[in-house]
Design a protein around this motif. Structure first.
Motif, short mmCIF file in Angstrom:
data_model
loop_
_atom_site.label_atom_id
_atom_site.label_comp_id
_atom_site.label_asym_id
_atom_site.label_seq_id
_atom_site.Cartn_x
_atom_site.Cartn_y
_atom_site.Cartn_z
N THR A 1 -45.16 -51.14 93.24
CA THR A 1 -46.51 -51.67 93.08
C THR A 1 -47.05 -51.34 91.69
N ASN B 1 -51.91 -57.06 85.79
CA ASN B 1 -51.17 -56.78 87.02
C ASN B 1 -50.37 -58.03 87.35
N SER B 2 -49.06 -58.00 87.11
CA SER B 2 -48.22 -59.18 87.31
C SER B 2 -47.77 -59.35 88.76
N SER B 3 -48.36 -58.59 89.65
CA SER B 3 -48.04 -58.67 91.07
C SER B 3 -49.20 -59.30 91.83
N GLN C 1 -45.77 -53.03 88.18
CA GLN C 1 -46.19 -54.38 87.80
C GLN C 1 -47.33 -54.36 86.78
#
Length: 130
Positions: free
Chosen positions: A20, A45-47, A23
């Motif tokens: 988590t 935040n690439s998630s 990201q």
């Protein structure tokens, strides 16, 4: 059998927690701002999973700071700056983007490195500039 299952469960939880936070990326930064603008670092935040109440370590070659209670929406941004009021006066920022006023390490104008790590010092992202 129970011990093996317990170890697998704990390993899975640690992996998910690290995944988590891994990201979180350094998206953009300003080491040499104009006279009226503070230095700032934009994180992405690439998630799709939001970071809620996160803790990261931010450092350059000399200084490490801890940033606690970080909140970044899934696929969202957060900005770290030394003066949030001055930054809002100079830049038009989306209202959904949280701006954190923190004592970021002084970013050298010529060359430096910006590193973010999770609370366990695991590298999340870094950028060297010159």
């Amino acid at each position: 059998m129970f011990t093996r299952l317990f170890v697998l469960l704990i390993s899975g939880l640690l992996y998910c927690t690290s995944f988590t936070y891994s990201q979180l990326l350094i998206n953009e930064f300003q080491p040499n701002p104009t006279e009226d603008e503070p230095e700032w670092i934009e994180l992405f935040n690439s998630s799709s999973t939001a970071i809620v109440d996160g803790t990261i370590l931010l450092h350059d070659t000399r200084t490490v700071i801890t940033i606690e209670h970080l909140q970044v929406a899934g696929y969202g941004y957060a900005v770290l700056t030394t003066d949030s009021t001055l930054l809002h006066n100079q830049k038009l920022l989306p209202t959904a983007t949280p701006v954190y006023e923190v004592k970021i390490p002084t970013l050298n104008n010529s060359t430096d490195v910006i590193v973010i790590r999770d609370k366990d010092s695991i590298l999340l992202d870094s950028v060297y500039y010159s």
